[in-house]
Motif scaffolding. Structure first.
Motif, short mmCIF file in Angstrom:
data_model
loop_
_atom_site.label_atom_id
_atom_site.label_comp_id
_atom_site.label_asym_id
_atom_site.label_seq_id
_atom_site.Cartn_x
_atom_site.Cartn_y
_atom_site.Cartn_z
N THR A 153 40.35 43.27 24.59
CA THR A 153 39.23 42.48 25.53
C THR A 153 38.00 43.25 25.28
O THR A 153 36.81 43.58 25.67
CB THR A 153 39.75 43.10 26.37
OG1 THR A 153 40.89 42.20 27.16
CG2 THR A 153 38.98 42.85 28.29
N ILE A 154 38.00 44.89 24.81
CA ILE A 154 37.03 45.94 25.05
C ILE A 154 36.74 45.48 23.91
O ILE A 154 34.44 45.06 23.78
CB ILE A 154 37.07 47.16 24.35
CG1 ILE A 154 38.30 48.23 25.12
CG2 ILE A 154 36.38 47.57 23.68
CD1 ILE A 154 37.25 48.35 26.41
N ALA A 155 36.46 44.73 22.33
CA ALA A 155 35.20 44.39 21.56
C ALA A 155 34.90 42.32 22.30
O ALA A 155 33.68 43.07 21.87
CB ALA A 155 36.70 43.73 20.92
N LYS A 156 35.20 42.06 22.84
CA LYS A 156 35.06 40.92 23.49
C LYS A 156 33.81 41.31 24.11
O LYS A 156 32.56 40.70 24.35
CB LYS A 156 35.82 39.71 24.35
CG LYS A 156 37.13 39.36 23.03
CD LYS A 156 37.42 38.44 23.80
CE LYS A 156 38.32 37.73 23.86
NZ LYS A 156 39.23 36.43 24.21
N MET A 157 33.67 42.01 25.39
CA MET A 157 32.74 42.28 26.18
C MET A 157 31.78 42.99 26.22
O MET A 157 30.31 42.83 25.82
CB MET A 157 33.55 43.77 27.76
CG MET A 157 34.60 42.72 28.34
SD MET A 157 35.07 43.62 29.78
CE MET A 157 36.54 45.57 29.39
N TYR A 189 30.67 42.10 22.89
CA TYR A 189 29.96 41.63 22.08
C TYR A 189 29.75 40.84 22.82
O TYR A 189 28.63 39.84 23.17
CB TYR A 189 30.25 41.35 21.07
CG TYR A 189 29.88 42.41 20.45
CD1 TYR A 189 28.88 42.74 19.21
CD2 TYR A 189 31.23 43.37 20.00
CE1 TYR A 189 28.73 43.86 18.08
CE2 TYR A 189 30.49 44.48 19.29
CZ TYR A 189 29.61 45.03 18.43
OH TYR A 189 29.20 45.58 16.85
N GLY A 190 29.40 40.79 24.47
CA GLY A 190 29.25 40.25 25.30
C GLY A 190 29.86 38.51 25.76
O GLY A 190 29.33 37.89 25.86
N PHE A 191 31.01 38.13 25.38
CA PHE A 191 31.77 37.00 25.21
C PHE A 191 32.11 37.34 26.65
O PHE A 191 32.47 38.46 27.42
CB PHE A 191 33.20 37.58 23.95
CG PHE A 191 32.50 36.94 23.00
CD1 PHE A 191 32.39 35.64 22.39
CD2 PHE A 191 32.23 38.21 21.72
CE1 PHE A 191 32.18 35.15 21.54
CE2 PHE A 191 31.52 38.19 20.57
CZ PHE A 191 31.68 36.17 20.09
N SER A 192 32.56 36.01 26.92
CA SER A 192 33.27 35.63 28.74
C SER A 192 34.13 34.42 28.58
O SER A 192 33.55 33.22 29.31
CB SER A 192 31.90 35.73 29.19
OG SER A 192 31.05 34.85 29.41
N ASP A 193 34.96 34.20 27.78
CA ASP A 193 35.93 33.26 27.38
C ASP A 193 36.94 33.12 27.90
O ASP A 193 37.90 32.69 27.45
CB ASP A 193 35.52 32.85 25.60
CG ASP A 193 36.68 33.82 24.53
OD1 ASP A 193 36.68 35.17 24.99
OD2 ASP A 193 36.06 33.98 23.85
N PHE A 234 34.03 40.97 34.23
CA PHE A 234 33.35 41.84 33.76
C PHE A 234 32.05 41.50 33.89
O PHE A 234 31.02 41.68 33.38
CB PHE A 234 34.22 41.78 31.70
CG PHE A 234 32.56 43.07 31.66
CD1 PHE A 234 32.49 44.77 32.27
CD2 PHE A 234 32.40 43.17 30.14
CE1 PHE A 234 31.89 46.15 31.69
CE2 PHE A 234 31.41 44.04 30.48
CZ PHE A 234 30.81 45.26 30.51
N ALA A 235 31.64 39.54 33.09
CA ALA A 235 30.58 39.12 32.56
C ALA A 235 29.67 39.07 33.65
O ALA A 235 28.74 39.26 34.17
CB ALA A 235 30.09 38.14 32.03
N GLN A 236 30.45 38.66 34.68
CA GLN A 236 30.04 37.98 36.19
C GLN A 236 29.91 39.29 37.08
O GLN A 236 29.02 39.30 37.73
CB GLN A 236 30.85 37.24 36.86
CG GLN A 236 30.83 35.43 35.85
CD GLN A 236 29.73 35.36 35.25
OE1 GLN A 236 28.88 35.40 35.88
NE2 GLN A 236 30.26 35.11 33.90
N ALA A 237 30.52 40.24 37.18
CA ALA A 237 30.36 41.66 37.74
C ALA A 237 29.21 41.56 37.12
O ALA A 237 28.65 42.65 37.66
CB ALA A 237 31.15 42.73 37.26
#
Ligand code: FMN
Length: 182
Positions: free
Chosen positions: A90-94, A96-100, A107-110
């Motif tokens: 989850t850290i890696a995805k966040m 790099y801006g992933f929201s899948d 995290f992205a919407q917050a």
């Protein structure tokens, strides 16, 4: 405004500091809990379901492709988001801006709605001891990429990355005080 707002707390599929994170979660009121698909499994594997249910917090699971529960961020329902524990995945995805997934979407919407976020990253040191199912302890050696992703996440706006339970609980307290004063 802030008085009716709640705290959103997301849990990912990490055994590392899961028990301790649930203990802090259970010391709080007015929290909604969001589970990644892996978190729902790991909680079962570690035998922590009753710990998760102990306080009667509302629990949302990752069941939809569009992460329907994130809509509540658009409604201004939350004053802060806690992600603890956060897996290296989850850290890696966040970072790099992933929201899948539900948690990466929260995290992205917050971030997009300017709700502050506190992240407890599991892989915080080059070497650490981690709790495995059935009370076993394993030695874990986070890779350079895991540590680099945490460093990258620390540069995000409105994001506090904490590396231990004391900092997690102090950051949450500080955030709750800010809400009470507003
Ligand atoms: C018993 C068990 C313990 C795990 N503990 C961790 C952990 O401490 N840290 C971690 O980064 N991943 C851990 N994982 C792997 C994650 O659950 C896996 O990468 C998962 O895809 C993460 O998905 P999520 O980030 O969406 O929750 C563990 C897996 C198992 C089966």
């Amino acid at each position: 405004m802030a008085k009716q707002q709640r705290l959103a707390w997301a849990i990912t599929g990490s055994g590392h500091y899961l028990r301790e994170s649930l203990a802090i979660l259970n010391s709080l009121e007015n929290v909604d809990v969001f589970l990644s698909r892996a978190a729902a499994e790991i909680i079962q594997q570690y035998g922590f379901q009753s710990l998760l249910n102990a306080k009667g917090h509302r629990i949302y699971q990752d069941k939809t492709a569009s992460s329907v529960p994130v809509e509540m961020f658009y409604q201004g329902k939350y004053h802060a988001l806690v992600i603890a524990p956060a897996t290296s995945n989850t850290i890696a995805k966040m970072a790099y801006g992933f929201s899948d997934s539900l948690v990466t979407n929260l995290f992205a919407q917050a971030g997009k709605t300017r709700v502050p976020c506190i992240v407890f990253a599991c892989d915080t040191a080059p070497e650490l001891e981690s709790e495995a199912p059935r009370d076993n302890v394993v030695k874990v050696y986070p890779r350079k990429i895991d540590l680099d992703n945490i460093a990258k996440l620390k540069t995000f706006e409105a994001t506090t990355v904490v590396e231990d339970m004391l900092n997690l609980s102090e950051s949450i307290k500080k955030s709750l005080q800010t809400v009470l004063q507003s």
